[in-house]
Motif scaffolding. Structure first.
Motif, short mmCIF file in Angstrom:
data_model
loop_
_atom_site.label_atom_id
_atom_site.label_comp_id
_atom_site.label_asym_id
_atom_site.label_seq_id
_atom_site.Cartn_x
_atom_site.Cartn_y
_atom_site.Cartn_z
N VAL A 85 0.82 -1.23 0.00
CA VAL A 85 0.00 0.00 0.00
C VAL A 85 0.84 1.27 0.00
O VAL A 85 0.32 2.35 0.25
N MET A 86 2.14 1.16 -0.31
CA MET A 86 2.99 2.36 -0.38
C MET A 86 2.36 3.41 -1.28
O MET A 86 1.88 3.09 -2.36
N LYS A 87 2.39 4.65 -0.84
CA LYS A 87 1.73 5.69 -1.64
C LYS A 87 2.73 6.63 -2.35
O LYS A 87 2.42 7.20 -3.38
N ASN A 88 3.92 6.79 -1.77
CA ASN A 88 4.89 7.71 -2.35
C ASN A 88 5.40 7.16 -3.69
O ASN A 88 5.82 6.01 -3.78
N HIS A 89 5.37 8.02 -4.73
CA HIS A 89 5.68 7.56 -6.08
C HIS A 89 7.12 7.03 -6.19
O HIS A 89 7.38 5.98 -6.79
N THR A 90 8.06 7.77 -5.57
CA THR A 90 9.46 7.33 -5.64
C THR A 90 9.64 6.00 -4.91
O THR A 90 10.31 5.09 -5.40
N ALA A 91 9.00 5.93 -3.74
CA ALA A 91 9.10 4.67 -2.97
C ALA A 91 8.51 3.52 -3.78
O ALA A 91 9.04 2.41 -3.78
N GLN A 92 7.43 3.78 -4.50
CA GLN A 92 6.81 2.72 -5.32
C GLN A 92 7.78 2.25 -6.41
O GLN A 92 7.91 1.06 -6.67
N MET A 93 8.49 3.24 -7.03
CA MET A 93 9.42 2.86 -8.10
C MET A 93 10.56 2.01 -7.54
O MET A 93 10.96 0.99 -8.14
N VAL A 94 11.08 2.43 -6.38
CA VAL A 94 12.17 1.66 -5.76
C VAL A 94 11.67 0.26 -5.40
O VAL A 94 12.33 -0.75 -5.65
N ARG A 95 10.46 0.21 -4.81
CA ARG A 95 9.88 -1.08 -4.45
C ARG A 95 9.78 -2.00 -5.66
O ARG A 95 10.18 -3.17 -5.62
N ASN A 96 9.25 -1.45 -6.76
CA ASN A 96 9.02 -2.29 -7.94
C ASN A 96 10.34 -2.82 -8.51
O ASN A 96 10.43 -3.98 -8.92
#
Ligand SMILES: Cc1cc2nc3c(=O)[nH]c(=O)nc-3n(C[C@H](O)[C@H](O)[C@H](O)COP(=O)(O)OP(=O)(O)OC[C@H]3O[C@@H](n4cnc5c(N)ncnc54)[C@H](O)[C@@H]3O)c2cc1C
Length: 489
Positions: free
Chosen positions: A351-362
Motif C-alpha cells: 500500500v505504499m503511496k509515495n511515487h518514488t518509494a513505489q518505483m524503488v519497491r518495484n
C-alpha cells in the motif's frame, strides 16, 4: 467432572480444537453463541502445512475434494509481472494453496467433529468463568435464557477477536487498528488474463488490488481505498468494486453476481500470554492481523493442533504437565509475532503511496523475485512449512553431525505414509533403525510412543517426533530418548 475441556466458540479454531481433543479421547463440550455457522467466505486459503496437520486426523481428503487448487501467485506492477511465485516446489504432499471459503471449512470441520461424536451446542454463550485452581467454573446462557453453571478442568477461548475469555482474563490485546479502509468482494468475474489456478496481486500507484480464485469464475477481490473515514468502514457497491478493478487491474474484467461485499479495517493485535492457569486463548482470541498472506485462520488452527495433543496427554495423566502446557504459549506466541510481522510487512509494501518509494519497491521486488531462492523461500513461508519452534522449552538434546531436522523443526510428512500424530491417542514417533535398544524403548514407553519405529532421517541417529510433527530431540543413543520421555511419565 464429566467435562474435561470446555471450548468457547465454534469458528474454525474451536472446531479444530474440539475435533483434535475428541479424537484423542478427551471429553469436550463446545459452545457457540451464534445460531448458525458463518455463510461468509472470510478466510479463503488452507496452506500446505494446515493440510498436513488435518491429514493427521484423516479428514484432509474431504477438504481437498471440496477446494480449488492454486499453484502460483503473480505480482504485477505497471502491467508487468515482476514476480511469479509457484507453490509446486513446496516440499509437502500438498504443494499448492487450497482455496476454500471459510463457511465450507467450518462445515467440513463440524461434520468431522460430529463423526467423532461431538455436537456443537449452538445458541449457548459463555457469559463468565472463574479459575478455582483445581477446576474452572463457567456460566453458560442457553437460547431460552436459562443459565447453566458448569465445572470443567480446562477452558479454551476460541471465541474470536472480541473474546469473552480474553476480556475476562484481563489480557491486553496489544497493537493497532490501521487507519486505512479496505473493500472486499466475493464475486463472479470474467476476463482475467491469468489462469484461475493463480493468484494475482496488482501494485498500482493508487494502492493494491488482489484477486484470489475461489472456484472457476468466482473470485475474492480486495483493495485498499484510502484513509479511514468515519467509525466504521462502509460496504462497497458492485459499481465501486468494478471501478477499482478497472483502474488497477489488467483491463477488460467484468464483475457480476456479488456473493458478499464488505468494507473492513486491519487490526494488528496480539496477547502476550496464551495461557492463564487453567484457561487458554487461541486463534483470533489471541492474535489478529492483516489478511495479507492469508495466514490468520491457518495460524489459529495450528494453535489448536499445538495445544490439543499437550492437553490430551495431561488429561490422560502424563507427567510434566506444567511444562507441556506452558510450552503452548511460548511456542505459539513466537509464531504469532512472526505472522504479525510478516503480514504487516506485506501490507505496508503493497500500500505504499509515495511515487518514488513505489518505483524503488518495484525495481527491488523485480530483482528479488528474479532470484529462485527468494521465490522458493517466499512460497515455503506462505505454505507455513518453514515454521517451527527453535526456542521451545520442549526441545530436547540435539546430537551433532547427523543431518536431518533439528529439535523444533518440522519433520516433513511423506505422501502415502501414516502421518505422525494420527490415531486415537497422542503419541510421539520414533525415527530410528530397529535394534534391541529401540525395542526396549517402544516397550517401556508404549503409552507415549507409536508402536512401530519409522526409518531414520539419516543413519546412526534417532529422532523423536512430537504428535504435531515437530522434532522433539535428536540422539545417537536410545538413552537420551528415554531420558526425554521419562519427563512425561
Ligand atoms: C471480512 C473478513 C475477511 C477475512 N479474510 C481472511 C483471509 O483472507 N484469510 C485469513 O486467514 N483470515 C481471514 N479472515 C480472518 C479469519 O476469518 C479469522 O482468522 C478466523 O475466523 C479465526 O477463527 P476463530 O475460530 O479464531 O474465530 P472466529 O471465526 O471469529 O470464531 C469465533 C466464534 O466464537 C463465537 N463466540 C464469541 N464469543 C462467544 C461466547 N462468549 N460464547 C460462545 N461463543 C462465542 C463466535 O460467534 C464465533 O463463531 C477474515 C475475517 C474477516 C472478518
Amino acid at each position: 467432572m464429566s467435562t474435561q475441556v470446555l471450548i468457547a466458540g465454534a469458528g474454525p479454531v474451536g472446531l479444530t480444537m474440539a475435533a483434535e481433543l475428541a479424537r484423542y479421547g478427551v471429553s469436550v463440550r463446545i459452545v457457540e453463541k451464534a445460531a448458525q455457522r458463518t455463510d461468509k467466505s472470510k478466510a479463503l486459503v488452507l496452506w500446505s502445512r494446515t493440510l498436513e496437520l488435518l491429514d493427521r486426523s484423516g479428514c484432509g481428503s474431504a477438504f481437498i475434494a471440496a477446494g480449488h487448487k492454486v499453484d502460483a501467485a503473480n505480482i504485477v506492477a505497471g502491467n508487468k509481472t515482476i514476480g511469479h511465485v509457484t507453490f509446486a516446489d513446496v516440499a509437502s504432499p500438498y504443494p499448492y494453496a487450497l482455496m476454500l471459503p471459510q463457511s465450507e471449512t467450518e462445515r467440513l470441520l463440524e461434520t468431522h467433529l460430529a463423526a467423532l461424536g461431538v455436537k456443537v451446542e449452538r445458541q449457548v454463550e459463555l457469559m463468565t468463568f472463574a479459575d478455582k485452581g483445581d477446576a474452572v467454573t463457567a456460566t453458560l446462557r442457553h437460547a431460552d435464557g436459562h443459565e447453566e453453571t458448569l465445572q470443567t478442568a480446562w477452558l479454551i477461548g476460541c471465541d474470536g477477536a472480541h473474546s469473552t475469555v480474553r476480556h475476562t482474563l484481563g489480557l491486553s490485546f496489544l497493537g493497532d487498528t490501521l487507519q486505512t479502509d479496505w473493500i472486499l468482494a466475493d464475486i463472479h468475474m470474467s476476463g482475467l488474463p491469468i489462469p484461475d489456478s493463480e493468484i494475482a496481486v496488482y501494485w498500482h500507484e493508487d494502492g493494491v488490488l488482489a484477486e484470489f480464485p475461489i472456484a472457476p469464475g468466482r473470485y475474492r477481490i480486495i483493495a485498499d481505498i484510502g484513509r479511514s473515514q468515519g467509525d466504521h468502514p462502509s460496504d462497497p457497491t458492485l459499481d465501486q468494486v468494478q471501478a477499482v478493478v478497472d483502474r488497477r487491474g489488467p483491463g477488460g474484467l467484468r464483475l457480476s453476481d456479488p456473493i458478499w461485499l464488505a468494507g473492513f479495517r486491519i487490526n494488528e493485535r496480539k496477547v502476550k500470554d496464551y495461557r492463564s492457569g487453567r484457561v487458554f486463548v487461541a486463534g483470533d482470541a489471541a492474535h489478529v492481523h492483516s489478511p495479507a498472506g492469508g495466514q490468520g485462520m491457518n495460524t489459529g488452527m495450528h494453535d489448536a493442533i499445538n495445544l490439543a495433543w499437550k492437553l490430551a496427554l495431561v488429561c490422560h495423566g502424563a507427567g510434566g504437565s506444567e511444562k507441556l502446557l506452558d510450552s503452548f504459549s511460548v511456542e505459539r506466541s513466537a509464531i504469532g509475532e512472526q505472522v504479525l510481522a510478516n503480514a504487516g510487512r506485506l501490507t505496508a509494501i503493497a500500500v505504499m503511496k509515495n511515487h518514488t518509494a513505489q518505483m524503488v519497491r518495484n525495481l527491488a521486488a523485480g530483482f528479488l523475485f528474479g532470484l529462485s531462492p527468494v521465490r522458493h523461500r517466499m512460497a515455503d513461508t506462505m505454505a507455513e512449512v518453514t515454521l517451527g519452534y527453535p526456542d521451545s522449552p520442549l526441545n530436547g538434546p540435539s546430537a551433532h553431525g547427523l543431518g536431518g531436522p533439528a529439535p523444533g523443526e518440522r519433520a516433513a510428512p511423506v505422501a502415502g505414509q501414516t502421518p505422525v500424530g494420527a490415531g486415537s491417542t497422542p503419541r510421539f514417533a520414533l525415527f530410528a533403525a530397529p535394534g534391541e535398544a529401540v525395542s526396549a524403548l517402544l516397550q517401556t514407553y508404549q503409552n507415549l510412543l507409536e508402536p512401530t519405529v519409522r526409518p531414520p532421517f539419516a543413519s546412526g541417529g534417532l529422532w523423536l517426533v512430537r504428535p504435531d510433527g515437530y522434532v522433539a530431540c535428536v540422539a545417537k543413543d536410545a538413552v537420551v530418548i528415554a531420558d526425554y520421555l521419562r519427563g512425561f511419565t
